[in-house]
Design an enzyme around this catalytic site. Structure first.
Site, PDB file in Angstrom:
ATOM      1  CB  CYS A   8      -0.920  -0.010   1.219  1.00 12.24           C
ATOM      2  SG  CYS A   8      -2.040   1.410   1.252  1.00 12.24           S
TER       3      CYS A   8
ATOM      4  CB  CYS B 130     -15.249  -7.712   6.506  1.00 14.33           C
ATOM      5  SG  CYS B 130     -14.470  -6.105   6.349  1.00 14.33           S
TER       6      CYS B 130
ATOM      7  CB  CYS C 292     -18.580  -1.063   9.090  1.00 16.94           C
ATOM      8  SG  CYS C 292     -17.492  -1.871  10.269  1.00 16.94           S
TER       9      CYS C 292
HETATM   10  C1  DTB Z   1     -11.343  -3.457  11.360  1.00 19.34           C
HETATM   11  O1  DTB Z   1     -11.797  -2.547  12.078  1.00 19.34           O
HETATM   12  N1  DTB Z   1     -10.343  -4.243  11.706  1.00 19.34           N
HETATM   13  C2  DTB Z   1     -10.042  -5.195  10.649  1.00 19.34           C
HETATM   14  C3  DTB Z   1     -11.073  -4.815   9.550  1.00 19.34           C
HETATM   15  N2  DTB Z   1     -11.801  -3.741  10.150  1.00 19.34           N
HETATM   16  C4  DTB Z   1     -10.617  -4.492   8.195  1.00 19.34           C
HETATM   17  C5  DTB Z   1      -8.622  -5.262  10.289  1.00 19.34           C
HETATM   18  C6  DTB Z   1      -7.716  -5.596  11.459  1.00 19.34           C
HETATM   19  C7  DTB Z   1      -6.319  -5.755  10.981  1.00 19.34           C
HETATM   20  C8  DTB Z   1      -5.380  -6.192  12.069  1.00 19.34           C
HETATM   21  C9  DTB Z   1      -3.979  -6.261  11.642  1.00 19.34           C
HETATM   22  C10 DTB Z   1      -3.678  -7.224  10.539  1.00 19.34           C
HETATM   23  O2  DTB Z   1      -4.123  -8.399  10.574  1.00 19.34           O
HETATM   24  O3  DTB Z   1      -2.910  -6.826   9.642  1.00 19.34           O
HETATM   25 FE1  SF4 Z   2      -2.855   1.211   3.369  1.00 19.49          FE
HETATM   26 FE2  SF4 Z   2      -5.113   0.898   4.764  1.00 19.49          FE
HETATM   27 FE3  SF4 Z   2      -2.753  -0.029   5.724  1.00 19.49          FE
HETATM   28 FE4  SF4 Z   2      -3.186   2.611   5.625  1.00 19.49          FE
HETATM   29  S1  SF4 Z   2      -4.347   1.099   6.859  1.00 19.49           S
HETATM   30  S2  SF4 Z   2      -1.314   1.522   4.960  1.00 19.49           S
HETATM   31  S3  SF4 Z   2      -4.430   2.789   3.758  1.00 19.49           S
HETATM   32  S4  SF4 Z   2      -3.822  -0.731   3.917  1.00 19.49           S
END
Ligand code: DTB
Ligand code: SF4
Ligand code: SAM
Length: 318
Positions: free
Chosen positions: A48, A92, A185
């Protein structure tokens, strides 16, 4: 109308009194006391462009993550089967992008993935970064029901965690998603080094959205080696319970999701979170790039607590 001062007063009252107030709001609006189960699928991992200081998927940090292409439909179908077998009612789909605009090739590719699973009987949520109004409409047409886009923290602290886009960009995306008919959300992360005031300011922004987000994920920072936030002090679970309580009182109809970082919480701490009003979880062995609470450990927790798991979406005016 809520103000930062009124939220601070609510937050700072004695713990048991705050918990009792939140529980009262919860049972009045969620009488079944059930828990929604959501399954995450990382449809495009890593690489990203953004510099979010907590994220394993930013190309700016040496986190050891490989960059993946967009998931193939056959692999998505497999994820759908697994999600269903584990009792998830919502899927999701997450992608490590800054965002998408109308006409982007990647947007069309995501829409094809969504179209391939839209009749599977699961609620479909996607989280793809910043959206313009045309991209939001295209996703809605393809069968996306909910857009996840977290504010993550308060407006003042935002530039301490990300400088490649702004808090205002994120709010604009939430509005574009709502205008396209997507339910929202949106929540945040605790443990980035922010103050309680930053967390409350984030909640204040969320409760000013009309309608309010139908779900609010509250993540605990999962520290990722190689990122600037790899060595933050862990959040005190009592602070999480206080924030869930305030969220429940402010947003009585929304689902509150105990999101990333749940495996660092004891069963007793998770039970307090449910008592405060959390009623949604990510299930499955993985989040996006990190492990999640294990399925069997979760089953044992639900059975200890006698908790019903849901087969419905949020109710009320959200
Ligand atoms: C949210 O609030 N948490 C999720 C989902 N929405 C996209 C993502 C959590 C990521 C945790 C770190 C990882 O696994 O990279
Ligand atoms: Fe990219 Fe989303 Fe991670 Fe920020 S949180 S570095 S926008 S993937
Ligand atoms: N790129 C899109 C975006 O930023 O909205 C979607 C994917 S991004 C990984 C989704 C969300 O995951 C982030 O907004 C953040 O709330 C959460 N997240 C990412 N890394 C995390 C971490 N290490 N700990 C806790 N939550 C994290």
């Amino acid at each position: 109308m809520e103000t930062l001062e009124s939220l601070r007063t609510l937050y700072c009252q004695p713990f048991l009194s705050l918990l009792t107030q939140a529980r009262g709001v919860h049972v009045a609006n969620h009488p079944d006391d059930e828990i929604q189960r959501c399954q995450l699928v990382n449809i495009k991992g890593g690489g990203c462009s953004e510099n979010c200081g907590y994220c394993a998927q930013s190309a700016r940090y040496a986190t050891g993550l490989n960059v993946h292409k967009l998931l193939e439909p056959v692999a998505l179908r497999q994820a759908v089967e697994e999600a269903r077998a584990h009792g998830a009612t919502r899927l999701c789909l997450g992608a490590a992008w800054r965002g998408l605009k109308e006409g982007d090739k990647q947007l069309e590719a995501v829409c094809r993935l969504v179209e391939a699973i839209r009749e599977e009987g699961l609620e479909i949520c996607v989280t793809l970064g910043l959206l313009d109004p045309g991209a939001a409409r295209r996703l809605r047409e393809a069968g996306v029901m909910i857009y996840n886009h977290n504010l993550n923290t308060g407006p003042k602290f935002y530039e301490r965690i990300t400088t490649t886009h702004t808090f205002a960009d994120r709010v604009k995306t939430l509005r574009a998603a709502q205008e396209a008919g997507l339910r929202l959300c949106s929540g945040g992360i605790l443990g980035l080094g922010e103050s309680v005031e930053d967390r409350l300011e984030m909640l204040l922004t969320l409760c000013k959205l009309d309608p309010a987000p139908e779900s609010v994920p509250l993540n605990l920072l999962v520290p990722i080696p190689g990122t600037p936030l790899a060595s933050q002090t862990p959040v005190d679970p009592f602070d999480l319970v206080r924030l869930i309580s305030v969220t429940r009182i402010l947003l009585p109809y929304s689902r509150i999701r105990l999101a990333a970082g749940r495996r660092s919480l004891s069963p007793e701490a998770q039970a307090l979170c449910f008592l405060a009003g959390a009623n949604s979880l990510f299930i499955g062995e993985h989040l996006l790039t990190t492990p999640n609470a294990s399925f069997h450990v979760d089953q044992s927790l639900f059975s200890t607590l006698g908790i019903e798991v849901s087969s419905s979406a949020a109710r009320g005016n959200v």
